[in-house]
Scaffold this motif. Structure first.
Motif, PDB file in Angstrom:
ATOM      1  N   VAL A   1       2.427  37.811  41.844  1.00  0.00           N
ATOM      2  CA  VAL A   1       1.654  38.867  41.178  1.00  0.00           C
ATOM      3  C   VAL A   1       0.839  39.605  42.233  1.00  0.00           C
ATOM      4  O   VAL A   1       0.089  39.006  42.995  1.00  0.00           O
ATOM      5  CB  VAL A   1       0.735  38.276  40.090  1.00  0.00           C
ATOM      6  N   ARG A   2       1.005  40.920  42.272  1.00  0.00           N
ATOM      7  CA  ARG A   2       0.273  41.777  43.206  1.00  0.00           C
ATOM      8  C   ARG A   2       0.234  43.194  42.661  1.00  0.00           C
ATOM      9  O   ARG A   2       0.986  43.539  41.746  1.00  0.00           O
ATOM     10  CB  ARG A   2       0.898  41.757  44.604  1.00  0.00           C
ATOM     11  N   VAL A   3      -0.598  44.023  43.256  1.00  0.00           N
ATOM     12  CA  VAL A   3      -0.750  45.410  42.816  1.00  0.00           C
ATOM     13  C   VAL A   3       0.408  46.279  43.308  1.00  0.00           C
ATOM     14  O   VAL A   3       0.881  47.160  42.595  1.00  0.00           O
ATOM     15  CB  VAL A   3      -2.106  45.986  43.303  1.00  0.00           C
ATOM     16  N   GLN A   4       0.900  46.016  44.505  1.00  0.00           N
ATOM     17  CA  GLN A   4       1.939  46.849  45.109  1.00  0.00           C
ATOM     18  C   GLN A   4       3.275  46.721  44.376  1.00  0.00           C
ATOM     19  O   GLN A   4       3.615  45.674  43.854  1.00  0.00           O
ATOM     20  CB  GLN A   4       2.155  46.476  46.587  1.00  0.00           C
ATOM     21  N   GLU A   5       4.038  47.798  44.399  1.00  0.00           N
ATOM     22  CA  GLU A   5       5.355  47.842  43.770  1.00  0.00           C
ATOM     23  C   GLU A   5       6.378  47.082  44.612  1.00  0.00           C
ATOM     24  O   GLU A   5       6.317  47.094  45.839  1.00  0.00           O
ATOM     25  CB  GLU A   5       5.789  49.300  43.639  1.00  0.00           C
ATOM     26  N   TYR A   6       7.310  46.428  43.946  1.00  0.00           N
ATOM     27  CA  TYR A   6       8.459  45.815  44.596  1.00  0.00           C
ATOM     28  C   TYR A   6       9.617  46.799  44.512  1.00  0.00           C
ATOM     29  O   TYR A   6       9.829  47.431  43.472  1.00  0.00           O
ATOM     30  CB  TYR A   6       8.872  44.518  43.892  1.00  0.00           C
TER      31      TYR A   6
END
Length: 69
Positions: free
Chosen positions: A47-52
């Motif tokens: 889980v993170r803010v940046q897009e994959y």
């Protein structure tokens, strides 16, 4: 372009998108990031803010969602 709703159990985490170029993008929604940091969809996508963004997707994690979408 195709999109699939992605859930962790019953928690909506966001949309997985296959672009017309064949790329895949996924970004956890902001509320999910703030509340459920330990509930990642797959080990390779914490889980993170940046897009994959990828040219391929882990089929074990997502193939069933495209079939239901």
């Amino acid at each position: 372009m195709r999109q699939a709703k992605i859930y962790y159990n019953t928690l909506f985490s966001d949309l997985l998108t296959e672009t017309n170029d064949g790329d895949f993008t996924f970004k956890y929604e902001t509320e999910y990031v703030n509340k459920y940091t330990g509930n990642f969809i797959t080990f390779t996508m914490p889980v993170r803010v940046q897009e994959y963004k990828s040219t391929r997707v882990q089929r074990k994690a997502f193939v069933c969602f495209f079939l239901k979408a």
